[in-house]
Design a protein around this motif. Structure first.
Motif, mmCIF file in Angstrom:
data_model
loop_
_atom_site.group_PDB
_atom_site.id
_atom_site.type_symbol
_atom_site.label_atom_id
_atom_site.label_comp_id
_atom_site.label_asym_id
_atom_site.label_seq_id
_atom_site.Cartn_x
_atom_site.Cartn_y
_atom_site.Cartn_z
ATOM 1 N N LEU A 1 3.816 5.169 -6.864
ATOM 2 C CA LEU A 1 2.980 5.666 -8.116
ATOM 3 C C LEU A 1 1.970 6.489 -7.814
ATOM 4 N N ASN A 2 1.526 7.203 -6.552
ATOM 5 C CA ASN A 2 0.515 8.068 -6.100
ATOM 6 C C ASN A 2 -0.857 6.971 -7.213
ATOM 7 N N ALA A 3 -1.448 5.584 -6.701
ATOM 8 C CA ALA A 3 -2.160 5.635 -7.160
ATOM 9 C C ALA A 3 -3.295 4.711 -5.825
ATOM 10 N N TRP A 4 -4.145 4.842 -5.275
ATOM 11 C CA TRP A 4 -4.632 4.315 -4.198
ATOM 12 C C TRP A 4 -5.973 3.589 -5.498
ATOM 13 N N ASN A 5 -5.847 3.674 -6.501
ATOM 14 C CA ASN A 5 -7.282 2.710 -7.141
ATOM 15 C C ASN A 5 -6.344 1.308 -7.368
ATOM 16 N N GLY A 6 -4.837 1.113 -7.690
ATOM 17 C CA GLY A 6 -3.398 0.063 -7.548
ATOM 18 C C GLY A 6 -4.143 -0.821 -5.583
ATOM 19 N N TYR B 1 -7.319 -2.576 -6.165
ATOM 20 C CA TYR B 1 -6.547 -3.798 -7.409
ATOM 21 C C TYR B 1 -6.082 -4.768 -6.775
ATOM 22 N N LEU C 1 2.542 1.082 -3.861
ATOM 23 C CA LEU C 1 1.513 1.909 -4.017
ATOM 24 C C LEU C 1 0.982 3.501 -4.311
ATOM 25 N N THR C 2 0.938 4.014 -3.015
ATOM 26 C CA THR C 2 -0.268 5.653 -2.797
ATOM 27 C C THR C 2 1.498 6.233 -2.793
ATOM 28 N N THR D 1 0.846 -1.261 -0.278
ATOM 29 C CA THR D 1 -0.194 -0.292 0.010
ATOM 30 C C THR D 1 1.193 1.150 0.016
#
Length: 187
Positions: free
Chosen positions: A136-141, A144, A132-133, A129
């Protein structure tokens, strides 16, 4: 939530809803498994139902503090409830295995291994987490990753669920009253 950023203390308080749901879910899932005499299928159904809850949380969790708490509580119940059932059931089943029977030390070791193995996800999840956050700055990830974890859990439960379906019901219980051999005591 609702356009505001939570402080770490507020986020920590909010996360307790997930743990509360997990505690309640453990009791509910255990009760359902006892009623239907089906540990693997019960765990599978509850885990499968966590997928739509994760989806709902992803889409509605930021609407209000209230809905965030409600959905977190439900998700905690449907995710952690089966975890509690699986870890306790495996330990109980292994405790009756002939190679362990009578050895409290062996049972304690097996139980610790089961619980420790389940904790691997508790280590990997936050690390992934964070990556990813932040990277990649991606909470969607993150979601997933959670969906993939649930699907993997279901895949691992397919074998035990099929085994439960193949098990034949117990033979009919014989009557404990023998009508041909009734003795009458006369005093």
């Amino acid at each position: 939530i609702a356009g505001t950023r939570l402080s770490p203390a507020e986020a920590g308080r909010l996360s307790t809803f997930f743990d509360t749901g997990g505690a309640i879910g453990g009791i509910v899932v255990g009760g359902v498994a006892d009623i239907f005499d089906s540990k693997a299928r019960t765990a599978g159904v509850f885990i499968a139902l966590s997928l739509p809850l994760l989806y709902i949380y992803f889409n509605l969790g930021d609407q209000s503090y209230y809905w965030n708490g409600v959905i977190l509580t439900l998700t905690g119940g449907f995710v952690n409830g089966p975890y509690v059932l699986i870890s306790a059931a495996v330990a109980a089943d292994l405790g009756t295995h002939p190679s362990i029977r009578g050895s409290a030390h062996a049972l304690a070791t097996v139980t610790a291994i089961i619980d420790g193995t389940g904790s691997v996800g508790a280590v990997i999840g936050p690390l992934a987490t964070g990556f990813l956050t932040q990277e990649l700055n991606a909470w969607n990830g993150v979601f997933y990753m959670l969906y993939a974890s649930v699907i993997m859990a279901l895949i691992f439960l397919v074998g035990p669920m099929l085994t439960e379906l193949r098990v034949k019901p117990d033979a009919p219980v014989e009557s404990t009253t023998d009508t041909n051999n009734v003795s009458h005591n006369s005093c």
